[in-house]
Motif scaffolding. Structure first.
Motif, PDB file in Angstrom:
ATOM      1  N   VAL A 111      -1.802   5.313  -0.348  1.00  0.00           N
ATOM      2  CA  VAL A 111      -0.501   5.460  -1.003  1.00  0.00           C
ATOM      3  C   VAL A 111      -0.014   6.886  -0.757  1.00  0.00           C
ATOM      4  CG1 VAL A 111       0.790   5.272  -3.138  1.00  0.00           C
ATOM      5  CG2 VAL A 111      -1.163   3.774  -2.736  1.00  0.00           C
ATOM      6  N   LEU A 121       6.089   1.086  -2.929  1.00  0.00           N
ATOM      7  CA  LEU A 121       5.282   2.263  -2.624  1.00  0.00           C
ATOM      8  C   LEU A 121       5.303   2.485  -1.116  1.00  0.00           C
ATOM      9  CD1 LEU A 121       2.159   1.716  -4.919  1.00  0.00           C
ATOM     10  CD2 LEU A 121       3.992   3.380  -5.249  1.00  0.00           C
ATOM     11  N   VAL A 123       3.293   3.510   1.997  1.00  0.00           N
ATOM     12  CA  VAL A 123       1.861   3.454   2.283  1.00  0.00           C
ATOM     13  C   VAL A 123       1.593   3.730   3.756  1.00  0.00           C
ATOM     14  CG1 VAL A 123       1.411   1.831   0.406  1.00  0.00           C
ATOM     15  CG2 VAL A 123       1.935   0.953   2.683  1.00  0.00           C
ATOM     16  N   VAL A 142      -3.707  -0.718  -7.359  1.00  0.00           N
ATOM     17  CA  VAL A 142      -3.744   0.699  -6.989  1.00  0.00           C
ATOM     18  C   VAL A 142      -4.826   1.411  -7.779  1.00  0.00           C
ATOM     19  CG1 VAL A 142      -2.427   2.839  -6.862  1.00  0.00           C
ATOM     20  CG2 VAL A 142      -1.292   0.657  -6.436  1.00  0.00           C
ATOM     21  N   VAL A 146      -0.739   8.017  -9.010  1.00  0.00           N
ATOM     22  CA  VAL A 146       0.432   7.937  -8.142  1.00  0.00           C
ATOM     23  C   VAL A 146       1.665   8.582  -8.768  1.00  0.00           C
ATOM     24  CG1 VAL A 146      -0.388   5.848  -6.987  1.00  0.00           C
ATOM     25  CG2 VAL A 146       1.053   5.642  -9.013  1.00  0.00           C
TER      26      VAL A 146
END
Length: 278
Positions: A111, A121, A123, A142, A146
């Motif tokens: 991520v 997201l 990635v 996840v 983040v």
């Protein structure tokens, strides 16, 4: 003669007295009392504090000198994501961006960044570091932090956004089976090549669903017109699978999804309807 005798007699007496004096007991000397020793007077030592400006730094050297290395702040681990549902990864955080890759369940991804609130997201595929794209966060598990990741502004969308309208038309009957017919109009700027329709009886929870790669018109149990793809501005048709019981008069929840690629891939759009067939 007499004088001489007196003299001798006198000397004898004196000699006798002298001998007597030598044999007399000697008087004991008086016993001296031991001296009285007074306890020592302790001197009071007053230590005045050093002035506030004075600094006393003792230096003690014992053995070899060791240098203590400063502790290092641990580097935050890169958040990782595992694909939970087969997902398309695109050049932007929306389904109308060009597809970069399709990831299967179990695929591990790094991520890199958040989006600006669309639920995607950014990635990187660790097996192909040059492969970076946007993927729907709801389809990922996840691990790692983040929230502190940067937010990337996506590029302008190179594809027109898909859009459509869906209207319930009528009950379509083929022999003993009863279907529900819907008219689909492509109101966007992209072709549609596949569709999904699900009908659920709100009261009982029973449902039917199917996916198709066409928007064909049916008549008398056969395909009267093949429609694929469904181009912008054109009209197509979708039909539910039949229920085993008569659904007339019952409330049905209908979910319709149309996609720009076959097999429900590409860019998709969804609508939810509620109908009560008569």
């Amino acid at each position: 003669m007499t004088s001489h005798f007196k003299y001798i007699f006198t000397m004898l007496i004196v000699f006798s007295l002298a001998l007597t004096a030598c044999n007399l007991p000697v008087a004991a000397s008086p016993t001296a009392s031991p001296p009285t020793v007074s306890p020592p007077v302790l001197a009071t030592l007053t230590i005045s504090p050093l002035p506030a400006t004075a600094t006393f730094t003792p230096v003690v050297t014992i053995g070899p000198t060791f240098t203590v290395e400063p502790s290092l702040t641990p580097t935050q681990a890169i958040p990782m994501a595992e694909v939970q549902k087969e997902s398309n990864c695109r050049k932007g955080p929306a389904e109308n961006y060009e597809r970069v890759a399709t990831y299967a369940v179990g695929q591990k991804l790094e991520v890199v960044a958040n989006d600006l609130g669309a639920g995607f997201l950014y990635v990187r595929n660790p097996d192909k570091p040059e492969e970076t794209c946007w993927i729907l966060a709801a389809n990922l598990a996840v691990s790692g932090e983040v929230a502190s990741l940067p937010q990337f502004t996506p590029p302008p969308s190179p594809l027109p956004a898909p859009a459509f309208s869906a209207v319930y038309k009528k009950i379509y009957q083929c022999k003993t089976d009863m279907f529900f017919m819907f008219i689909i109009e492509n109101t966007g700027g992209a072709n549609f090549r596949s569709a999904y329709i699900k009908a659920t009886d709100v009261k009982s929870g029973k449902s039917t669903e199917q996916a198709l790669n066409a928007f064909d018109l049916r008549s008398e149990c056969v395909i009267a017109k093949n429609i694929t793809p469904l181009t912008p501005g054109s009209t197509g048709y979708l039909y539910t699978l039949p229920f085993k019981s008569d659904m007339r008069g019952r409330t049905l929840k209908i979910i319709i999804m149309v996609c720009t690629e076959q097999n429900l891939k590409g860019v998709c759009a969804t609508q939810v309807l509620e109908i009560k067939p008569k």
